[in-house]
Enzyme design. Structure first.
Site, PDB file in Angstrom:
ATOM      1  N   SER A 219      62.462  11.895  53.813  1.00  0.00           N
ATOM      2  CA  SER A 219      62.618  12.000  52.362  1.00  0.00           C
ATOM      3  C   SER A 219      61.445  12.819  51.788  1.00  0.00           C
ATOM      4  O   SER A 219      61.214  13.921  52.265  1.00  0.00           O
ATOM      5  CB  SER A 219      62.719  10.591  51.770  1.00  0.00           C
ATOM      6  OG  SER A 219      63.252  10.640  50.484  1.00  0.00           O
ATOM      7  N   ASP A 315      74.078  12.439  51.955  1.00  0.00           N
ATOM      8  CA  ASP A 315      72.817  11.728  51.761  1.00  0.00           C
ATOM      9  C   ASP A 315      72.904  10.923  50.456  1.00  0.00           C
ATOM     10  O   ASP A 315      73.020  11.493  49.370  1.00  0.00           O
ATOM     11  CB  ASP A 315      71.702  12.777  51.690  1.00  0.00           C
ATOM     12  CG  ASP A 315      70.311  12.185  51.516  1.00  0.00           C
ATOM     13  OD1 ASP A 315      70.185  11.111  50.888  1.00  0.00           O
ATOM     14  OD2 ASP A 315      69.355  12.816  51.985  1.00  0.00           O
ATOM     15  N   HIS A 382      70.408   7.822  54.458  1.00  0.00           N
ATOM     16  CA  HIS A 382      69.291   8.651  53.989  1.00  0.00           C
ATOM     17  C   HIS A 382      68.382   8.853  55.208  1.00  0.00           C
ATOM     18  O   HIS A 382      68.684   9.682  56.034  1.00  0.00           O
ATOM     19  CB  HIS A 382      68.619   7.962  52.787  1.00  0.00           C
ATOM     20  CG  HIS A 382      67.584   8.775  52.072  1.00  0.00           C
ATOM     21  ND1 HIS A 382      67.791  10.088  51.709  1.00  0.00           N
ATOM     22  CD2 HIS A 382      66.334   8.466  51.643  1.00  0.00           C
ATOM     23  CE1 HIS A 382      66.701  10.532  51.085  1.00  0.00           C
ATOM     24  NE2 HIS A 382      65.806   9.580  51.048  1.00  0.00           N
TER      25      HIS A 382
END
Ligand SMILES: *[C@@H]1O[C@H](CO)[C@@H](O)[C@H](O)[C@H]1NC(C)=O
Ligand SMILES: *[C@@H]1O[C@H](CO)[C@@H](O)[C@H](O)[C@H]1NC(C)=O
Length: 439
Positions: A219, A315, A382
């Site tokens: 991320s 995502d 994610h």
């Protein structure tokens, strides 16, 4: 099994998004925002509990506490002399587990994620959380997935030196103190200084002799990985094998469903507030404005070190914050779909497929790069590298029968072709779709 708050990115905390309202809002709009805020607080509180319950019931064997390890927090004491501070002025931290045997000269760094802050008020709020202050960081975290020391769960990197880098600056390790306010607001923009100080420390405890290294992160940590990839490479011996792996760090510059440039404005604010430009790719800066160069698509072609992207095509963070931010869906008709892809109706799925197409189109230049690699699976997730179930387990998502771990290993050690693109949702039965709803 101990529950680990740190195991999954919490939807709200991981976003760290805060939206500045540029116009007066009507009473009705405030009600909606209030309801949405109450809702996200609920998600924030409830999701870690539910998530661990879901995973323990389905995966007791693959993620048993016995086969992973709790690793204590080390405070970066060198931060004091270098003035490398978290947003609140506390010292940054990391977790380290030393390598063993054939892994003792190999280093894997994993950068924690957690969104960014774009305003004084969102950075000030962040300062009172573990994403802005080491005062709130857990004294120890579990090393899972790519950080695991068990060869069954982490076949290629299990015995390497492993470092989990804690994220407490709000800028993907790219802020600069010149942008701090001198008039009473106590916010430290020291992202780049934290990075440099930490690298110094790791080099001094053995990383300067690395023969192999992998810089990774998820991320906002995946973005940090891409931003700092070439500099990291240049710190290490010339003959070392050094590569970078960004997990869910390829944030697309796309308009939201209302046609607004939500993510672009947000990045613009982050970059301007925290003085990020100096840390960005120089070739990119020569042709584009700084806030554009915070998007990987603008500079990934300029990275000289080999890069691998693990990027879900659906995502959930990007869907909820880039494609369908709350501001683009005032009636909340996307809420159920944003929490669980199985609840999306056919027209919503069309929109999501469009997003996947944009991702693939944007990556089409990159995956011609012979040294690069991608694993673009069609799952609603994610981060996938530091989560046991998605990295390498019987329930891992697979493409061409390979897990994420196997695909990354094949690329790192040049065992096999490294381009893995999944067919569109819902074609892949191995997908591990997250359910972010309550039950
Ligand atoms: C500092 O002062 C300037 C000029 O008055 C103002 O624009 C800015 O918002 C202030 N910063 C903070 C953090 O209050
Ligand atoms: C899907 O849901 C959206 C939002 O509720 C709605 O506007 C749209 O008409 C629905 N489409 C179909 C095909 O049901």
């Amino acid at each position: 099994m101990p529950t680990n708050q740190n195991r999954f990115p919490r939807s709200a905390a991981d976003g760290g998004f805060s939206w500045r309202c540029r116009r007066k809002l009507s009473k009705r709009e405030w009600t909606i925002i209030g309801a949405a805020a109450a809702f996200s607080v609920l998600v924030l509180i409830i999701s870690p509990i539910l998530v661990s319950r879901t995973y323990t019931s389905t995966n007791t064997n693959t993620n048993s506490g016995a086969a992973s390890e709790w690793v204590p927090l080390t405070i970066l004491s060198k931060g004091q002399e270098n003035s490398a501070f978290c947003l609140d002025g506390s010292l940054p931290g990391y977790h380290i587990r030393r390598g063993l045997g054939s892994g003792s000269d190999s280093w894997l760094l994993h950068v924690e994620g957690g969104g960014w802050c774009n305003t004084i008020s969102s950075c000030s709020a962040r300062k009172r959380t573990k994403l802005g202050s080491s005062t709130y960081m857990e004294p120890e975290v579990q090393f899972l997935g790519i950080l695991n020391h068990d060869p069954l769960q982490n076949p290629d990197f299990f015995n390497w030196n492993k470092v989990k880098i804690r994220y407490c600056d709000g800028s993907s390790f790219s802020s600069h103190p010149e942008n701090e306010f001198k008039n009473g607001t106590k916010l430290f923009f020291r992202g780049q200084l934290i990075w440099d100080t930490l690298m110094d420390e790791l080099l001094s405890i053995g990383m300067s002799k690395a023969r192999q290294a992998l810089l990774t992160g998820c991320s906002a940590g995946g973005l940090a990985t891409l931003i700092h990839c070439d500099d990291f490479r240049n710190l290490l011996p010339k003959d070392a094998n050094v590569k970078c792996l960004a997990d869910a760090g390829f944030f697309l510059n796309e308009k939201d469903i209302a046609g607004k440039h939500t993510i672009e404005s947000f990045y613009h604010e982050v970059v301007n507030l925290q003085g990020v430009a100096k840390s960005l790719n120089h070739e990119c800066l020569a042709r584009s404005e700084p806030s554009k160069c915070f998007f990987p698509q603008e500079f990934i072609g300029n990275i000289k070190t080999p890069v691998f992207l693990v990027q879900p095509a659906y995502d959930f963070w990007q869907i909820a914050n880039i494609l369908v931010p709350d501001s683009s869906d005032p009636t909340g008709s996307w809420l159920r779909c944003k929490l669980n892809i199985l609840h999306c109706n056919s027209s919503q799925l069309e929109v999501l497929h469009g997003y996947r197409n944009s991702l693939l189109k944007t990556l089409s230049g990159f995956h011609k790069n012979p040294e690069g690699g991608v694993f673009v699976n069609s799952c609603f997730v994610h981060c996938q590298t530091w989560v046991a179930e998605t990295w390498h387990s019987p329930s891992s998502p697979r493409i061409n029968s390979k897990t994420v771990a196997e695909s990354v290993g094949d690329w790192y050690f040049k065992r096999e072709a490294a381009i893995h693109i999944d067919c569109p949702f819902p074609c892949n039965p191995t997908c591990y779709h997250r359910d972010l709803t309550f039950g």
